[in-house]
Design a protein around this motif. Structure first.
Motif, PDB file in Angstrom:
ATOM      1  N   SER A  61       0.808  -1.218   0.000  1.00 10.67           N
ATOM      2  CA  SER A  61       0.000   0.000   0.000  1.00 10.67           C
ATOM      3  C   SER A  61       0.843   1.271   0.000  1.00 10.67           C
ATOM      4  N   VAL A  62       2.136   1.165   0.321  1.00  9.22           N
ATOM      5  CA  VAL A  62       2.967   2.372   0.388  1.00  9.22           C
ATOM      6  C   VAL A  62       4.089   2.370  -0.633  1.00  9.22           C
ATOM      7  N   LYS A  63       4.236   1.297  -1.377  1.00 11.03           N
ATOM      8  CA  LYS A  63       5.307   1.230  -2.371  1.00 11.03           C
ATOM      9  C   LYS A  63       5.188   2.372  -3.373  1.00 11.03           C
ATOM     10  N   GLY A  64       6.333   2.991  -3.647  1.00 11.68           N
ATOM     11  CA  GLY A  64       6.354   4.111  -4.575  1.00 11.68           C
ATOM     12  C   GLY A  64       6.017   5.443  -3.940  1.00 11.68           C
ATOM     13  N   ARG A  65       5.523   5.437  -2.702  1.00 10.47           N
ATOM     14  CA  ARG A  65       5.171   6.688  -2.033  1.00 10.47           C
ATOM     15  C   ARG A  65       6.043   6.943  -0.806  1.00 10.47           C
ATOM     16  N   PHE A  66       6.401   5.867  -0.101  1.00 11.75           N
ATOM     17  CA  PHE A  66       7.198   5.985   1.125  1.00 11.75           C
ATOM     18  C   PHE A  66       8.612   5.478   0.872  1.00 11.75           C
ATOM     19  N   THR A  67       9.570   6.086   1.555  1.00 14.91           N
ATOM     20  CA  THR A  67      10.961   5.657   1.479  1.00 14.91           C
ATOM     21  C   THR A  67      11.546   5.568   2.870  1.00 14.91           C
ATOM     22  N   ILE A  68      12.098   4.411   3.195  1.00 12.33           N
ATOM     23  CA  ILE A  68      12.742   4.224   4.488  1.00 12.33           C
ATOM     24  C   ILE A  68      14.249   4.318   4.304  1.00 12.33           C
ATOM     25  N   SER A  69      14.919   4.889   5.285  1.00  9.59           N
ATOM     26  CA  SER A  69      16.369   5.019   5.214  1.00  9.59           C
ATOM     27  C   SER A  69      16.933   5.044   6.630  1.00  9.59           C
ATOM     28  N   ARG A  70      18.236   4.827   6.723  1.00  2.00           N
ATOM     29  CA  ARG A  70      18.907   4.900   8.018  1.00  2.00           C
ATOM     30  C   ARG A  70      19.956   5.994   7.973  1.00  2.00           C
ATOM     31  N   GLY A  71      20.185   6.559   9.140  1.00  2.00           N
ATOM     32  CA  GLY A  71      21.172   7.605   9.239  1.00  2.00           C
ATOM     33  C   GLY A  71      22.592   7.045   9.193  1.00  2.00           C
ATOM     34  N   ASN A  72      23.549   7.953   9.119  1.00  2.00           N
ATOM     35  CA  ASN A  72      24.947   7.540   9.015  1.00  2.00           C
ATOM     36  C   ASN A  72      25.413   6.721  10.215  1.00  2.00           C
ATOM     37  N   THR A  73      24.860   6.998  11.378  1.00  2.00           N
ATOM     38  CA  THR A  73      25.252   6.251  12.577  1.00  2.00           C
ATOM     39  C   THR A  73      24.533   4.920  12.669  1.00  2.00           C
ATOM     40  N   LYS A  74      23.569   4.669  11.808  1.00  2.00           N
ATOM     41  CA  LYS A  74      22.799   3.415  11.755  1.00  2.00           C
ATOM     42  C   LYS A  74      21.885   3.227  12.962  1.00  2.00           C
TER      43      LYS A  74
END
Length: 114
Positions: A61-74
């Protein structure tokens, strides 16, 4: 281990929000971090997850609209939410898996309304 989430709020349909979550209190970096959400009257569901090496998965339901990421410190995880819909209204929870344990943040409310 504590997870501090932020970034929720009220947004109109089609708008954007960015959620943030920081993990603290452990010497270990979470191997998996993710976001779940729970809408009124519904079960909690996975929105998106990301591993330490950057592999991601999303709810259909969120593919193409939401993006998950992690910061440099993880130790931080972000959820960029674009093209928000009324059905995205929910409390969003940050989740972290460290070794064999699972931790939850306190939840941040996202309301999509015109």
């Amino acid at each position: 281990v504590q997870l501090q989430a932020s970034g929720g709020g009220l947004v109109q349909p089609g708008g954007s929000l960015r959620l943030s979550c920081a993990a603290s209190g452990s010497i270990f970096i979470p191997n998996v971090m993710g976001w779940y959400r729970q809408a009124p009257g519904k079960q909690r569901e996975l929105v998106a997850g990301i591993t330490l090496v950057g592999a991601t998965n999303y709810a259909d339901s969120v593919k193409g609209r939401f993006t998950i990421s992690r910061g440099n410190t993880k130790n931080t995880v972000y959820l960029q939410m674009n093209s928000l819909k009324l059905d995205d209204t929910a409390v969003y929870y940050c989740n972290a898996q460290i070794i064999n344990k699972e931790y939850w943040g306190q939840g941040t409310l996202v309301t999509v309304s015109s």
